[in-house]
Design a protein around this motif. Structure first.
Motif, PDB file in Angstrom:
ATOM      1  N   HIS A  39       0.814  -1.225   0.000  1.00 43.62           N
ATOM      2  CA  HIS A  39       0.000   0.000   0.000  1.00 43.62           C
ATOM      3  C   HIS A  39       0.842   1.267   0.000  1.00 43.62           C
ATOM      4  CE1 HIS A  39      -3.408  -2.618   0.542  1.00 43.62           C
ATOM      5  NE2 HIS A  39      -2.852  -3.118   1.639  1.00 43.62           N
ATOM      6  N   ASN A  40       1.891   1.287  -0.818  1.00 43.30           N
ATOM      7  CA  ASN A  40       2.770   2.450  -0.921  1.00 43.30           C
ATOM      8  C   ASN A  40       2.684   3.073  -2.312  1.00 43.30           C
ATOM      9  OD1 ASN A  40       4.409   2.339   1.677  1.00 43.30           O
ATOM     10  ND2 ASN A  40       4.596   0.259   0.909  1.00 43.30           N
ATOM     11  N   LEU A  41       2.994   4.350  -2.383  1.00 42.84           N
ATOM     12  CA  LEU A  41       3.148   5.058  -3.642  1.00 42.84           C
ATOM     13  C   LEU A  41       4.628   5.368  -3.783  1.00 42.84           C
ATOM     14  CD1 LEU A  41       2.024   6.483  -6.153  1.00 42.84           C
ATOM     15  CD2 LEU A  41       1.671   8.517  -4.719  1.00 42.84           C
ATOM     16  N   ILE A  42       5.251   4.829  -4.812  1.00 43.68           N
ATOM     17  CA  ILE A  42       6.689   4.935  -5.025  1.00 43.68           C
ATOM     18  C   ILE A  42       6.931   5.760  -6.286  1.00 43.68           C
ATOM     19  CG2 ILE A  42       8.808   3.615  -5.475  1.00 43.68           C
ATOM     20  CD1 ILE A  42       7.089   1.138  -4.409  1.00 43.68           C
ATOM     21  N   THR A  43       7.883   6.663  -6.247  1.00 44.26           N
ATOM     22  CA  THR A  43       8.328   7.323  -7.468  1.00 44.26           C
ATOM     23  C   THR A  43       9.737   6.836  -7.766  1.00 44.26           C
ATOM     24  OG1 THR A  43       9.063   9.246  -6.202  1.00 44.26           O
ATOM     25  CG2 THR A  43       6.894   9.384  -7.237  1.00 44.26           C
ATOM     26  N   SER A  44       9.981   6.536  -9.015  1.00 43.83           N
ATOM     27  CA  SER A  44      11.264   5.979  -9.425  1.00 43.83           C
ATOM     28  C   SER A  44      11.865   6.864 -10.510  1.00 43.83           C
ATOM     29  CB  SER A  44      11.038   4.558  -9.961  1.00 43.83           C
ATOM     30  OG  SER A  44      12.229   4.007 -10.428  1.00 43.83           O
ATOM     31  N   TYR A  45      13.169   7.099 -10.414  1.00 44.73           N
ATOM     32  CA  TYR A  45      13.860   7.964 -11.358  1.00 44.73           C
ATOM     33  C   TYR A  45      15.035   7.204 -11.990  1.00 44.73           C
ATOM     34  CZ  TYR A  45      11.151  11.411  -8.836  1.00 44.73           C
ATOM     35  OH  TYR A  45      10.129  12.105  -8.266  1.00 44.73           O
TER      36      TYR A  45
ATOM     37  N   THR B  94      -0.961  16.430 -11.052  1.00 47.23           N
ATOM     38  CA  THR B  94      -1.912  16.613  -9.962  1.00 47.23           C
ATOM     39  C   THR B  94      -2.568  15.286  -9.589  1.00 47.23           C
ATOM     40  OG1 THR B  94      -2.334  18.848 -10.748  1.00 47.23           O
ATOM     41  CG2 THR B  94      -3.952  17.919  -9.222  1.00 47.23           C
ATOM     42  N   GLU B  95      -2.780  14.442 -10.562  1.00 50.12           N
ATOM     43  CA  GLU B  95      -3.376  13.131 -10.303  1.00 50.12           C
ATOM     44  C   GLU B  95      -2.491  12.297  -9.366  1.00 50.12           C
ATOM     45  OE1 GLU B  95      -5.129   9.319 -12.827  1.00 50.12           O
ATOM     46  OE2 GLU B  95      -4.609  11.175 -13.875  1.00 50.12           O
ATOM     47  N   ILE B  96      -1.190  12.366  -9.546  1.00 49.13           N
ATOM     48  CA  ILE B  96      -0.258  11.629  -8.696  1.00 49.13           C
ATOM     49  C   ILE B  96      -0.281  12.189  -7.272  1.00 49.13           C
ATOM     50  CG2 ILE B  96       2.163  10.972  -8.358  1.00 49.13           C
ATOM     51  CD1 ILE B  96       2.424  11.171 -11.477  1.00 49.13           C
ATOM     52  N   VAL B  97      -0.383  13.494  -7.145  1.00 51.00           N
ATOM     53  CA  VAL B  97      -0.467  14.127  -5.829  1.00 51.00           C
ATOM     54  C   VAL B  97      -1.747  13.673  -5.111  1.00 51.00           C
ATOM     55  CG1 VAL B  97      -0.681  16.322  -4.599  1.00 51.00           C
ATOM     56  CG2 VAL B  97       0.943  16.099  -6.496  1.00 51.00           C
ATOM     57  N   VAL B  98      -2.834  13.565  -5.838  1.00 52.16           N
ATOM     58  CA  VAL B  98      -4.099  13.073  -5.252  1.00 52.16           C
ATOM     59  C   VAL B  98      -3.916  11.645  -4.738  1.00 52.16           C
ATOM     60  CG1 VAL B  98      -6.491  12.416  -5.778  1.00 52.16           C
ATOM     61  CG2 VAL B  98      -5.581  14.617  -6.571  1.00 52.16           C
ATOM     62  N   TRP B  99      -3.204  10.803  -5.487  1.00 53.93           N
ATOM     63  CA  TRP B  99      -2.963   9.423  -5.029  1.00 53.93           C
ATOM     64  C   TRP B  99      -2.212   9.453  -3.703  1.00 53.93           C
ATOM     65  CZ3 TRP B  99      -0.466   7.385 -10.168  1.00 53.93           C
ATOM     66  CH2 TRP B  99      -1.438   7.295 -11.156  1.00 53.93           C
ATOM     67  N   ALA B 100      -1.177  10.295  -3.622  1.00 51.81           N
ATOM     68  CA  ALA B 100      -0.392  10.373  -2.383  1.00 51.81           C
ATOM     69  C   ALA B 100      -1.269  10.827  -1.216  1.00 51.81           C
ATOM     70  CB  ALA B 100       0.781  11.336  -2.567  1.00 51.81           C
ATOM     71  N   LYS B 101      -2.083  11.824  -1.425  1.00 52.13           N
ATOM     72  CA  LYS B 101      -2.978  12.305  -0.361  1.00 52.13           C
ATOM     73  C   LYS B 101      -3.938  11.220   0.079  1.00 52.13           C
ATOM     74  CE  LYS B 101      -2.857  17.227  -1.419  1.00 52.13           C
ATOM     75  NZ  LYS B 101      -3.626  18.392  -1.894  1.00 52.13           N
ATOM     76  N   ASN B 102      -4.451  10.438  -0.863  1.00 46.11           N
ATOM     77  CA  ASN B 102      -5.371   9.343  -0.513  1.00 46.11           C
ATOM     78  C   ASN B 102      -4.701   8.273   0.336  1.00 46.11           C
ATOM     79  OD1 ASN B 102      -7.565  10.527  -1.788  1.00 46.11           O
ATOM     80  ND2 ASN B 102      -7.227   9.439  -3.697  1.00 46.11           N
ATOM     81  N   ILE B 103      -3.424   8.052   0.109  1.00 45.81           N
ATOM     82  CA  ILE B 103      -2.697   7.071   0.911  1.00 45.81           C
ATOM     83  C   ILE B 103      -2.437   7.622   2.313  1.00 45.81           C
ATOM     84  CG2 ILE B 103      -0.448   5.937   1.186  1.00 45.81           C
ATOM     85  CD1 ILE B 103      -0.445   5.556  -1.867  1.00 45.81           C
ATOM     86  N   LEU B 104      -2.108   8.901   2.393  1.00 47.45           N
ATOM     87  CA  LEU B 104      -1.752   9.509   3.678  1.00 47.45           C
ATOM     88  C   LEU B 104      -2.956   9.830   4.560  1.00 47.45           C
ATOM     89  CD1 LEU B 104       1.068  11.884   2.426  1.00 47.45           C
ATOM     90  CD2 LEU B 104       1.334   9.759   3.727  1.00 47.45           C
ATOM     91  N   TRP B 105      -4.089  10.147   3.951  1.00 47.00           N
ATOM     92  CA  TRP B 105      -5.244  10.536   4.766  1.00 47.00           C
ATOM     93  C   TRP B 105      -6.342   9.555   4.595  1.00 47.00           C
ATOM     94  CZ3 TRP B 105      -2.301  14.454   2.449  1.00 47.00           C
ATOM     95  CH2 TRP B 105      -1.641  15.286   3.352  1.00 47.00           C
TER      96      TRP B 105
END
Length: 143
Positions: free
Chosen positions: A15-21, A132-143
């Motif tokens: 249940h994590n959101l990972i960014t990879s570079y 912005t869609e990715i930011v929404v995913w992160a917020k959904n995981i955190l809250w």
């Protein structure tokens, strides 16, 4: 991404959101190296890994998973979602030659699922063009 080089076992990463570079730090979404006893490999499930479009303009690298032995992997990888600019993922298998050298073979997600039983239930998608869609995913995981 999640990485383990010869240390620890039985970790559950979910249940994590990972960014990879991959073009900056050669960073995989998932990378496991080391031998585990049956039933004691890491579990990676229900995660989302994103390679942002903006960071891949100068590279041919792809979103990836790296394992030292795909055929004998004790890791459980399942039900993950990988986003990349082209909607694909590479599974890099570094199989030991027995003489401290490694033979690297790259498989598509479908090949890795079929040949090794890796990433059951996992899908790939194109990276959203709207950050912005990715930011929404992160917020959904955190809250």
């Amino acid at each position: 991404g999640v990485k383990c080089d010869w240390g620890g076992h039985d970790s559950i990463y979910e249940h994590n959101l990972i960014t990879s570079y991959p073009d900056r730090w050669n960073e995989d979404c998932v990378g496991f190296f080391g031998e585990f006893k049956e039933g004691h490999g890491h579990i990676v499930r229900n995660n989302t890994c994103v390679v942002p479009d903006v960071f891949t303009a100068t590279t041919t690298e792809t979103t990836s998973i790296s394992l030292d032995d795909c055929a004998g992997s004790k890791a459980v990888l399942e039900n993950n979602t990988y986003f990349s600019p082209d909607g694909s993922i590479g599974i890099y298998c570094y199989d030991s030659e027995g003489d401290d050298s490694y033979d690297q073979t790259v498989y598509t997600l479908e090949e890795g699922q079929r040949r090794f039983g890796l990433e059951k239930g996992t899908v790939t998608r194109r990276t959203p063009s709207n950050e912005t869609e990715i930011v929404v995913w992160a917020k959904n995981i955190l809250w």
